[in-house]
Enzyme design. Structure first.
Site, mmCIF file in Angstrom:
data_model
loop_
_atom_site.group_PDB
_atom_site.id
_atom_site.type_symbol
_atom_site.label_atom_id
_atom_site.label_comp_id
_atom_site.label_asym_id
_atom_site.label_seq_id
_atom_site.Cartn_x
_atom_site.Cartn_y
_atom_site.Cartn_z
ATOM 1 N N HIS A 51 0.803 -1.224 0.000
ATOM 2 C CA HIS A 51 0.000 0.000 0.000
ATOM 3 C C HIS A 51 0.836 1.273 0.000
ATOM 4 O O HIS A 51 0.526 2.254 0.695
ATOM 5 C CB HIS A 51 -0.963 0.005 1.176
ATOM 6 N N HIS A 84 -9.977 1.864 0.446
ATOM 7 C CA HIS A 84 -9.842 0.715 1.343
ATOM 8 C C HIS A 84 -10.869 0.728 2.482
ATOM 9 O O HIS A 84 -10.530 0.416 3.631
ATOM 10 C CB HIS A 84 -8.419 0.691 1.918
ATOM 11 N N GLU A 122 -11.691 -3.613 -3.153
ATOM 12 C CA GLU A 122 -10.761 -2.579 -3.589
ATOM 13 C C GLU A 122 -10.489 -2.740 -5.090
ATOM 14 O O GLU A 122 -9.682 -3.570 -5.489
ATOM 15 C CB GLU A 122 -9.449 -2.697 -2.813
#
Length: 366
Positions: free
Chosen positions: A118, A194, A332
């Protein structure tokens, strides 16, 4: 390094901005901004461009917050679950925190074992975004946030200007529009929203989302190794526990799927969405039979990461509610994980002057 987030948490002024066109344009402090349309409301903070709550009725008219999160900005600053965050510059995992682009090797910050996750230690979810435009109510409640990612941030090449707009429309529609412009170098860009969803209400207890039904419009997925890194294959879901093309309860096969750690099971899986990448198309439908709420997701990305909250472990959230394993699910939409290291995957590289565009539409009903 650990002292910086703590200082931010202590020093940032947290405000509840409740209305007024463009009232917060250009601000660089941390705040919470509400978008409201009737009995449908969404709150967003510019810390990580994060959705902190989504409130809407159930089939009997009772309101509930269906997004997991925290009570304070300090908890978002110090949290590790990415609740509601906008993650990037590259969402999901990059193997060995490295990739080669145009013959040059780039090394990223490894924050998931030896891999990058991420965007690294200080990804887009761990920075203050600038509020460029904010309209809290009226016919078109929306907020636009901006972040300038500098050349070399977390090891990524080139400077990037990033925008995200959250927008409410009727009936009960939340749109998310993301774009990023590469300014001076070719760079990977793969943003993801997210939010953790529990249509029965965040922290509602019981079996979490195991009784929710989910349908994914995806006939293929990308298998992973023991570190949740894609092998490079894209294979059919037919005949496997990954086949969610028909409405299926989350709990039906969740314990048949290795979750990335010894003794942990559940989906943390990238699916290749059917249809033409770049075109808006239906990605998923989730339903909760108890509350009557349903969520339909449309997007224009090639993939969607379906995650069942496998690593939630007694996380204390809003109102003191405890979020446990399988307490929520994430959908996502994204480019494929580790695409920078798999030439056969859809490219996530944006060339100088090029613009990355990522659109999502959540349609809620009850």
């Amino acid at each position: 390094m650990a002292r910086v987030p703590l200082l931010l948490a202590l020093c940032c002024c947290v405000v509840a901005a409740l209305g007024g066109a463009n009232a917060a344009a250009g601000r660089k402090m941390v705040g919470v901004y509400e978008l409201k349309k009737g009995d449908f409301s969404v709150k967003v903070t510019n810390w990580g461009a994060t959705i902190t709550s989504v409130v809407l009725p159930d089939s009997t008219g009772n309101l509930a917050d269906i997004a997991l999160g925290y009570d304070t900005i300090a908890e978002y600053v110090n949290g590790s679950s990415y609740f509601g965050a906008l993650v990037g510059r590259v969402a999901n995992r990059v193997a060995n925190a490295r990739f080669v682009l145009d013959g040059k090797v780039y090394h990223l910050y490894p924050n998931d074992g030896k891999n990058a996750l991420h965007g690294g230690h200080r990804g887009f979810s761990k920075v203050i975004w600038t509020v460029k435009e904010y309209v809290g109510g009226g016919d078109s409640p929306h907020i636009t946030l901006y972040y300038h990612s500098f050349d070399g941030e977390e090891g990524f090449p080139g400077a990037v200007d990033v925008y995200v707009t959250y927008h409410l429309s009727s009936p009960y529609v939340l749109s998310v529009h993301m774009n990023a412009t590469a300014l001076n170098k070719a760079t990977p860009v793969n943003l993801a929203q997210h939010t953790y969803w529990n249509l029965g209400g965040a922290g509602s207890g019981g079996d979490g989302v195991l009784h929710h039904t989910v349908q994914l419009f995806a006939s293929r997925y990308t298998p992973v190794d023991a570190s949740l890194i894609p092998t490079g294959r894209v294979v059919p879901v037919a005949g496997t526990p990954y086949d969610l093309r028909s409405p299926t309860t989350v709990g039906a096969h969740v314990r048949q799927i290795y979750g990335g750690k010894a003794g942990v099971y559940g989906y943390d899986t990238n699916y290749a969405v059917d249809g033409e990448s770049g075109a808006m198309r239906k990605v998923a439908v989730v339903r909760d039979g108890v509350s009557g709420r349903a969520m339909e997701l449309w997007a224009n990305q090639p993939g969607v990461q379906f995650y069942t909250g496998n690593f939630l472990d007694h996380v204390v959230g809003k109102g003191g509610k405890v979020y446990g394993q399988y307490g929520a699910l994430c959908l996502e939409t994204q480019g494929f994980p580790d695409a920078v290291n798999h030439p056969n995957f859809p490219s996530v590289i944006v060339r100088p002057g090029g613009v990355y565009k990522h659109d999502m539409v959540f349609k809620f009903s009850f």
